[in-house]
Each structure stands twice: as C-alpha cells, then as structure tokens.
Design an enzyme around this catalytic site. Sequence first.
Site, PDB file in Angstrom:
ATOM      1  N   GLN A  37       8.759  -3.035  -7.898  1.00 50.36           N
ATOM      2  CA  GLN A  37       8.138  -1.744  -8.185  1.00 50.36           C
ATOM      3  C   GLN A  37       9.076  -0.603  -7.805  1.00 50.36           C
ATOM      4  O   GLN A  37       9.774  -0.669  -6.797  1.00 50.36           O
ATOM      5  CB  GLN A  37       6.806  -1.618  -7.450  1.00 50.36           C
ATOM      6  CG  GLN A  37       6.875  -1.846  -5.946  1.00 50.36           C
ATOM      7  CD  GLN A  37       5.512  -1.893  -5.293  1.00 50.36           C
ATOM      8  OE1 GLN A  37       4.486  -1.696  -5.930  1.00 50.36           O
ATOM      9  NE2 GLN A  37       5.469  -2.153  -3.990  1.00 50.36           N
ATOM     10  N   HIS A  61       7.439  -6.257  -5.199  1.00 53.04           N
ATOM     11  CA  HIS A  61       5.981  -6.188  -5.146  1.00 53.04           C
ATOM     12  C   HIS A  61       5.419  -7.568  -4.836  1.00 53.04           C
ATOM     13  O   HIS A  61       4.547  -7.718  -3.997  1.00 53.04           O
ATOM     14  CB  HIS A  61       5.416  -5.656  -6.465  1.00 53.04           C
ATOM     15  CG  HIS A  61       3.956  -5.368  -6.413  1.00 53.04           C
ATOM     16  ND1 HIS A  61       3.263  -4.780  -7.447  1.00 53.04           N
ATOM     17  CD2 HIS A  61       3.019  -5.595  -5.448  1.00 53.04           C
ATOM     18  CE1 HIS A  61       1.981  -4.654  -7.119  1.00 53.04           C
ATOM     19  NE2 HIS A  61       1.806  -5.147  -5.918  1.00 53.04           N
ATOM     20  N   ASN A  99       6.040  -2.122   2.410  1.00 53.06           N
ATOM     21  CA  ASN A  99       4.760  -1.594   1.947  1.00 53.06           C
ATOM     22  C   ASN A  99       4.988  -0.122   1.622  1.00 53.06           C
ATOM     23  O   ASN A  99       5.016   0.732   2.505  1.00 53.06           O
ATOM     24  CB  ASN A  99       3.691  -1.755   3.030  1.00 53.06           C
ATOM     25  CG  ASN A  99       2.314  -1.310   2.562  1.00 53.06           C
ATOM     26  OD1 ASN A  99       2.179  -0.617   1.565  1.00 53.06           O
ATOM     27  ND2 ASN A  99       1.287  -1.713   3.291  1.00 53.06           N
ATOM     28  N   VAL A 100       5.179   0.169   0.355  1.00 54.49           N
ATOM     29  CA  VAL A 100       5.547   1.514  -0.067  1.00 54.49           C
ATOM     30  C   VAL A 100       4.459   2.521   0.278  1.00 54.49           C
ATOM     31  O   VAL A 100       4.743   3.657   0.658  1.00 54.49           O
ATOM     32  CB  VAL A 100       5.846   1.532  -1.579  1.00 54.49           C
ATOM     33  CG1 VAL A 100       6.176   2.944  -2.055  1.00 54.49           C
ATOM     34  CG2 VAL A 100       7.000   0.587  -1.897  1.00 54.49           C
ATOM     35  N   PHE A 109       0.765  -6.165   4.301  1.00 59.36           N
ATOM     36  CA  PHE A 109       1.114  -6.273   2.887  1.00 59.36           C
ATOM     37  C   PHE A 109       1.632  -7.679   2.576  1.00 59.36           C
ATOM     38  O   PHE A 109       1.191  -8.321   1.618  1.00 59.36           O
ATOM     39  CB  PHE A 109       2.165  -5.212   2.563  1.00 59.36           C
ATOM     40  CG  PHE A 109       2.601  -5.181   1.121  1.00 59.36           C
ATOM     41  CD1 PHE A 109       1.690  -5.358   0.087  1.00 59.36           C
ATOM     42  CD2 PHE A 109       3.925  -4.934   0.796  1.00 59.36           C
ATOM     43  CE1 PHE A 109       2.102  -5.303  -1.240  1.00 59.36           C
ATOM     44  CE2 PHE A 109       4.337  -4.882  -0.525  1.00 59.36           C
ATOM     45  CZ  PHE A 109       3.425  -5.065  -1.545  1.00 59.36           C
ATOM     46  N   GLN A 113      -0.099 -10.610   0.196  1.00 58.64           N
ATOM     47  CA  GLN A 113       0.616 -11.237  -0.924  1.00 58.64           C
ATOM     48  C   GLN A 113       0.644 -12.756  -0.767  1.00 58.64           C
ATOM     49  O   GLN A 113       0.482 -13.504  -1.735  1.00 58.64           O
ATOM     50  CB  GLN A 113       2.037 -10.688  -1.017  1.00 58.64           C
ATOM     51  CG  GLN A 113       2.119  -9.275  -1.568  1.00 58.64           C
ATOM     52  CD  GLN A 113       1.720  -9.197  -3.028  1.00 58.64           C
ATOM     53  OE1 GLN A 113       2.180  -9.969  -3.858  1.00 58.64           O
ATOM     54  NE2 GLN A 113       0.842  -8.248  -3.362  1.00 58.64           N
ATOM     55  N   LYS A 116      -3.020 -14.142  -1.463  1.00 55.38           N
ATOM     56  CA  LYS A 116      -3.443 -14.090  -2.866  1.00 55.38           C
ATOM     57  C   LYS A 116      -2.557 -14.933  -3.776  1.00 55.38           C
ATOM     58  O   LYS A 116      -3.047 -15.643  -4.660  1.00 55.38           O
ATOM     59  CB  LYS A 116      -3.460 -12.648  -3.353  1.00 55.38           C
ATOM     60  CG  LYS A 116      -3.998 -12.497  -4.779  1.00 55.38           C
ATOM     61  CD  LYS A 116      -4.132 -11.039  -5.167  1.00 55.38           C
ATOM     62  CE  LYS A 116      -4.695 -10.916  -6.595  1.00 55.38           C
ATOM     63  NZ  LYS A 116      -4.864  -9.493  -6.995  1.00 55.38           N
ATOM     64  N   HIS A 117      -1.244 -14.887  -3.560  1.00 55.14           N
ATOM     65  CA  HIS A 117      -0.311 -15.505  -4.495  1.00 55.14           C
ATOM     66  C   HIS A 117       0.467 -16.685  -3.892  1.00 55.14           C
ATOM     67  O   HIS A 117       0.613 -17.725  -4.535  1.00 55.14           O
ATOM     68  CB  HIS A 117       0.686 -14.464  -4.999  1.00 55.14           C
ATOM     69  CG  HIS A 117       0.044 -13.291  -5.665  1.00 55.14           C
ATOM     70  ND1 HIS A 117      -0.554 -13.366  -6.911  1.00 55.14           N
ATOM     71  CD2 HIS A 117      -0.100 -12.004  -5.249  1.00 55.14           C
ATOM     72  CE1 HIS A 117      -1.024 -12.177  -7.236  1.00 55.14           C
ATOM     73  NE2 HIS A 117      -0.772 -11.329  -6.247  1.00 55.14           N
TER      74      HIS A 117
END
Length: 228
Positions: A37, A61, A99-100, A109, A113, A116-117
């Site tokens: 990102q 991201h 973590n932007v 963050f 991730q 979830k992934h």
Amino acid sequence: MGITGMIYMVTMVFSLIVLILSSSKAQQYDYFQFTQQYQPAVCNSNPTPCKDSPDKLFTVHGLWPSNSSGPHPHNCTNTTVKSQTIRSLKAQLEIIWPNVLNRNDHVGFWSRQWAKHGTCASPALKSDMQYFQTVINMYTTQKQNVSKILSRANIKPNGTTKALTDIQNAIRNRNNNMMPKLKCKNNSGIPELVEVSFCGDSNLTQFINCPHPFLPGSPYFCPGHVQY
C-alpha cells in the site's frame, strides 16, 4: 465391544473428522496475493487521519491466500503470533510492514494479518515465523518492492498523474510479465493509486496473472491515468 471401547472408538472417529475438516479449511486457496500500500494514498482515503505523517513509500499490507473462484479463506485457526517470532523479526517488520494508520500498534496490525490470512497459508507456509520471514524475503531479497521498482523505471512519487500502462509495465518487467492487481481510490475527484498486488501460485514458486482486476464501475478501478 464394551461401552468403554465404543466410547473410545466414537471419540477417535470424531477427532479424525475434526482434524480433516480443519486441514481442508486451511488449504482452500489456489494463489497468493502479496499486497503493498502507498502510504500517502492510504492516509488520504481513510476516514480517520493517520496519527503520523506517511512516508512516500509502498509498504506491505499483507500476504493473502486467495481463490480464483469462491470466497477467500480467512481466520482458519485460532493460533496467535508467538512473542518469540515478533521479537526476532520486529526490527525488519517495522521497516517494511508498518501500521500506517497507527504506528503505535505495529504488533496489533501484524497479529491481525496473521489471524485473518496467515493462519490460512498452510501447507505453503506452516508457521507464523515462516509466514513473516517469507514476506521479508519477498520485499527485500526477491526485490518485490514496488517503490524501488517504480523508481528504477523513473516513475517518481511526486503527486502527479502517471499513465497506468507505465506502472503496469514497470512491475511486469520484474514479475515475468505477469499482470499485477492495482487498486485506486478517488481523492477529491482524482484517482489515486493506493495498492499494488503481485500474485503467485499456491506454492509461491512462480508469478501468475492476478485474477479479479477491479473493473469499471468499481470504487477501486484504476483508469488510464492515476495520481502517484
């Protein structure tokens, strides 16, 4: 067979079924998206202002197991990131995967991730350490760093409009001529490049053309010229 034996047998069969279902759930993907990102665009498109000034960089991201058809897997197990993994890789992850939106919450963050992934990335990536180390390798030693790729093609992040084909071709020159997935968002009437995804096969051994590009009519569609 006595009552005790029957109970034992039923328990074993039930455990085996649970194991099979859990394993199959974790393997329901056929490619990976490695998504980066662009920090200023992320801050511009977020309803809540970023807590710190963004850098003019593409940073990670996430690395997402995905499906060409059907829903993408998510939250496949209840495993959490080991503290040892974070300690070992924290210095590198803070650079390439910040973590932007909130730089005080990098660990949160990364943990989200992973939950979830990353928990869905088996069998290609079997542990949190392998998952995060793979991302580091892809961004650094394998040179899938979008900012550097665009810079080498003389495409600079100066906030002017760029031809979308120039951006695509610069990336395709680095990934065996496979088409990346680009995501844009409207910023005061101007389409701004927000994300770039490389796509790889289910074993992360070769690049593929990214499925499911954003099409005209989508709020994430990138037209012929975008701001970067």
